[in-house]
Design an enzyme around this catalytic site. Sequence first.
Site: not given
Length: 464
Positions: A330, A361-363, A366
Amino acid sequence: MTHATGPSPATAAAWDALGGDPALLSRVSHLTRAGALPARLPVRELAAACVGVCSLAAAELAATRAGRDVGAVQVDDGAVATAFTSERHLLVDGRAPVSFAPLSRFWRTRDGWLRTHANYPHHRARLRAALGVGVGAGEDATVADVAALLAERSAYEVEETVYAAGGLAVALRTPQEWAAHPQGAQVAARPLLTRERLDAAPPRALRQPLRVLDLTRVIAGPVATRTLALLGADVLRVDAPQLPEDPDAHADTGFGKRSTRLDLGSGADRRVFEELLSGADVVVTGYRPGALDRFGLAPESLAERRPGVVVASLSAWGAYGPWGGRRGFDSLVQVATGIAAVEGDDMDGEGGPGALPAQALDHGTGYLLAAAVLRALTEQATGGGSRVVRLALAQTAHWLTDGVRPEPVGDGGAPEPAVLLAETDSPLGRLRYALPPVSFDGGPTDWRRPPGCWGADAPVWPTP
């Protein structure tokens, strides 16, 4: 003061990308809160949209299983903001985790800025070797050595040198520079996510609990499978014994799951994996594109051996273009795509690059990944077919910078995080953690089990 609204344009756009029925958007209500995930870019709107479509996809699948209408979905900015920073709220026996290692940071270079990622020992060793500094020295000495070295070098030259050595370093780019980059142009030409039917496998009954093989690492993939576990799936995370795991990252994203270790290069462990695959409904992968193909884990190969499987594939840069085979995280995607430049101070003054208020971006990716799996299962229940969904952090970044628009919000602030946190005992110690933001009528409000010790579970599916 809070402000209740219906689904945002961003929620509608994400739901459309997932192939959802637009009539179901009327089920979504959104409690907006000023002060949630403050940033120059519309991070609050992106986060709420990602959680909103995940909640709606979960409600849709639950309704399909029960043969009833889809119930109401609730999105609360406060819960979303807390969940998007879950790693910062985690306490293990009262201890706060350390998120980034000393060599994971921004560096001033001769011609700009560079960001490195060296949280894992093998990445740290490759970075040091590529730069020729700090090998065998303490971390403090290494930081000083690297800072002095990089101040004399070009960020773009170091980016290529470190990549060639298997390390992680990305030069800071503006949004315009990323748009002109061959990888940025390919990302911009593609949709937020892709969905594909691979074959004509017949419809399968919606098993409860769903069986999910989790081959992911580092936030985005684990957030997706943590969410599937929340919704009742039996999630078994499979890691290679030779790759270390950050125990705090495991504590944060391991809720609801089991964890085992298999060496897929070993004949015996490979046979164990094939037995697991034969009983799996979903396989989620989060390694760089092509890294797992030699083990027969490409989506098409998995579907040949397990007809009707849903494969979810996650990457940093996308499985295409000149950066398609590169590793990424991220923080690095924020730097390459111009996000860090937008969120930073005056780049010509004394300031420097910035970052989003969460690893959004990660969360965000996800929750989108979990939503795509849930939607694939709903479609498969009547239409059949093995299916693959593909997402990339860079595609989510492009959506944030070029697709999501700011929305009006009430004047009040987010609730105190304490009301959105819980505590539990676990094999890892006493944990304080963020409660899940996914919320719909009749849905779960917490995970059924805390994380266990990494790699400690047997590689089997429990007997029904």
